[in-house]
Design a protein around this motif. Sequence first.
Motif, PDB file in Angstrom:
ATOM      1  N   SER A  49       0.817  -1.188   0.000  1.00  0.00           N
ATOM      2  CA  SER A  49       0.000   0.000   0.000  1.00  0.00           C
ATOM      3  C   SER A  49       0.870   1.264   0.000  1.00  0.00           C
ATOM      4  O   SER A  49       0.598   2.185  -0.755  1.00  0.00           O
ATOM      5  N   MET A  50       1.911   1.277   0.853  1.00  0.00           N
ATOM      6  CA  MET A  50       2.803   2.430   0.881  1.00  0.00           C
ATOM      7  C   MET A  50       3.496   2.568  -0.471  1.00  0.00           C
ATOM      8  O   MET A  50       3.604   3.661  -1.019  1.00  0.00           O
ATOM      9  N   SER A  51       3.964   1.459  -1.033  1.00  0.00           N
ATOM     10  CA  SER A  51       4.662   1.532  -2.316  1.00  0.00           C
ATOM     11  C   SER A  51       3.715   1.892  -3.454  1.00  0.00           C
ATOM     12  O   SER A  51       4.105   2.549  -4.401  1.00  0.00           O
ATOM     13  N   VAL A  52       2.443   1.508  -3.358  1.00  0.00           N
ATOM     14  CA  VAL A  52       1.459   1.887  -4.369  1.00  0.00           C
ATOM     15  C   VAL A  52       1.280   3.414  -4.357  1.00  0.00           C
ATOM     16  O   VAL A  52       1.263   4.061  -5.405  1.00  0.00           O
ATOM     17  N   CYS A  53       1.184   3.971  -3.159  1.00  0.00           N
ATOM     18  CA  CYS A  53       1.011   5.422  -3.021  1.00  0.00           C
ATOM     19  C   CYS A  53       2.255   6.169  -3.493  1.00  0.00           C
ATOM     20  O   CYS A  53       2.157   7.194  -4.170  1.00  0.00           O
ATOM     21  N   ALA A  54       3.431   5.654  -3.164  1.00  0.00           N
ATOM     22  CA  ALA A  54       4.683   6.268  -3.648  1.00  0.00           C
ATOM     23  C   ALA A  54       4.753   6.138  -5.170  1.00  0.00           C
ATOM     24  O   ALA A  54       5.248   7.049  -5.857  1.00  0.00           O
ATOM     25  N   GLY A  55       4.240   5.034  -5.699  1.00  0.00           N
ATOM     26  CA  GLY A  55       4.222   4.835  -7.147  1.00  0.00           C
ATOM     27  C   GLY A  55       3.383   5.875  -7.856  1.00  0.00           C
ATOM     28  O   GLY A  55       3.714   6.316  -8.961  1.00  0.00           O
ATOM     29  N   VAL A  56       2.280   6.307  -7.240  1.00  0.00           N
ATOM     30  CA  VAL A  56       1.446   7.372  -7.807  1.00  0.00           C
ATOM     31  C   VAL A  56       2.281   8.646  -7.939  1.00  0.00           C
ATOM     32  O   VAL A  56       2.293   9.308  -8.979  1.00  0.00           O
ATOM     33  N   ARG A 105      -3.249  11.306   0.692  1.00  0.00           N
ATOM     34  CA  ARG A 105      -4.712  11.100   0.775  1.00  0.00           C
ATOM     35  C   ARG A 105      -5.059   9.654   0.402  1.00  0.00           C
ATOM     36  O   ARG A 105      -5.874   8.997   1.055  1.00  0.00           O
ATOM     37  N   MET A 106      -4.411   9.178  -0.645  1.00  0.00           N
ATOM     38  CA  MET A 106      -4.640   7.798  -1.085  1.00  0.00           C
ATOM     39  C   MET A 106      -4.229   6.822   0.023  1.00  0.00           C
ATOM     40  O   MET A 106      -4.938   5.861   0.321  1.00  0.00           O
ATOM     41  N   PHE A 107      -3.082   7.094   0.651  1.00  0.00           N
ATOM     42  CA  PHE A 107      -2.598   6.254   1.740  1.00  0.00           C
ATOM     43  C   PHE A 107      -3.595   6.248   2.901  1.00  0.00           C
ATOM     44  O   PHE A 107      -3.918   5.193   3.448  1.00  0.00           O
ATOM     45  N   GLU A 108      -4.081   7.437   3.262  1.00  0.00           N
ATOM     46  CA  GLU A 108      -5.045   7.560   4.367  1.00  0.00           C
ATOM     47  C   GLU A 108      -6.314   6.757   4.069  1.00  0.00           C
ATOM     48  O   GLU A 108      -6.845   6.069   4.943  1.00  0.00           O
ATOM     49  N   ALA A 109      -6.783   6.849   2.821  1.00  0.00           N
ATOM     50  CA  ALA A 109      -8.003   6.132   2.448  1.00  0.00           C
ATOM     51  C   ALA A 109      -7.799   4.618   2.546  1.00  0.00           C
ATOM     52  O   ALA A 109      -8.702   3.886   2.967  1.00  0.00           O
ATOM     53  N   GLU A 110      -6.621   4.152   2.193  1.00  0.00           N
ATOM     54  CA  GLU A 110      -6.348   2.709   2.203  1.00  0.00           C
ATOM     55  C   GLU A 110      -6.044   2.166   3.593  1.00  0.00           C
ATOM     56  O   GLU A 110      -6.219   0.979   3.845  1.00  0.00           O
ATOM     57  N   THR A 111      -5.552   3.004   4.478  1.00  0.00           N
ATOM     58  CA  THR A 111      -5.115   2.509   5.794  1.00  0.00           C
ATOM     59  C   THR A 111      -5.993   2.993   6.929  1.00  0.00           C
ATOM     60  O   THR A 111      -5.645   2.782   8.093  1.00  0.00           O
ATOM     61  N   TYR A 162       3.891   3.978   9.084  1.00  0.00           N
ATOM     62  CA  TYR A 162       4.075   3.842   7.639  1.00  0.00           C
ATOM     63  C   TYR A 162       3.850   5.160   6.907  1.00  0.00           C
ATOM     64  O   TYR A 162       4.469   5.432   5.887  1.00  0.00           O
ATOM     65  N   ARG A 163       2.970   5.996   7.473  1.00  0.00           N
ATOM     66  CA  ARG A 163       2.761   7.320   6.884  1.00  0.00           C
ATOM     67  C   ARG A 163       4.061   8.121   6.934  1.00  0.00           C
ATOM     68  O   ARG A 163       4.436   8.771   5.980  1.00  0.00           O
ATOM     69  N   SER A 164       4.753   8.085   8.094  1.00  0.00           N
ATOM     70  CA  SER A 164       6.021   8.827   8.164  1.00  0.00           C
ATOM     71  C   SER A 164       7.066   8.255   7.234  1.00  0.00           C
ATOM     72  O   SER A 164       7.852   8.999   6.658  1.00  0.00           O
ATOM     73  N   LEU A 165       7.083   6.955   7.050  1.00  0.00           N
ATOM     74  CA  LEU A 165       8.008   6.358   6.081  1.00  0.00           C
ATOM     75  C   LEU A 165       7.658   6.810   4.655  1.00  0.00           C
ATOM     76  O   LEU A 165       8.548   7.109   3.858  1.00  0.00           O
ATOM     77  N   LEU A 166       6.371   6.861   4.368  1.00  0.00           N
ATOM     78  CA  LEU A 166       5.940   7.335   3.050  1.00  0.00           C
ATOM     79  C   LEU A 166       6.330   8.796   2.849  1.00  0.00           C
ATOM     80  O   LEU A 166       6.847   9.166   1.784  1.00  0.00           O
ATOM     81  N   GLU A 167       6.117   9.627   3.859  1.00  0.00           N
ATOM     82  CA  GLU A 167       6.486  11.043   3.752  1.00  0.00           C
ATOM     83  C   GLU A 167       7.985  11.196   3.490  1.00  0.00           C
ATOM     84  O   GLU A 167       8.405  12.004   2.662  1.00  0.00           O
TER      85      GLU A 167
END
Length: 179
Positions: free
Chosen positions: A1-8, A41-47, A56-61
Amino acid sequence: SMSVCAGVYERMAGSVRVESLPMPPYDLTQWHTEAASEALRMFEAETKGREGAAKYRSLLEERLRGLFRGIDADNHQIGCLKAKEALEELYRDVDVRLAAGEYEEFGAYERDRARVRARFLEEVPRNMHSMLVLHEFMEERLSGAATRFLTKTSEEADDSRTRLESEVEKMRFGVMQQH
């Protein structure tokens, strides 16, 4: 999920790299803010409601900030490259005239340089990249031209000294023949 959001974000970054760079730093930062917000936003919706999502949000940021640093570096490099290409094109006639020895005096060369600089500032967007390139390019060219003018002046002085020495020898020889 995190990698999907980073992929966007990465797909959006790929489009920006191809279609929009170089761009002013403020605009690039604005783009990053919007793209990162979309990925988050996509990450928040999925998690939503999942345990450990904050970690994981901080890792994504952090990952998004790292991706942005790469885009920012590309923006700088492309901006400098395009500015240098434009400046080389504008400066071409000055280089040709200098290489052909057409400048009799340094002032004429400096006037042509000032015209090139003015055209560059009119035609190329002013930003950190273009100003850096302009400064470095003009300094490099000035250094080379100054060396040419100094060499030319030195050669002219040597020629004058040789002619004077020859004239002095002729006078001495003439005086010696009279005695």
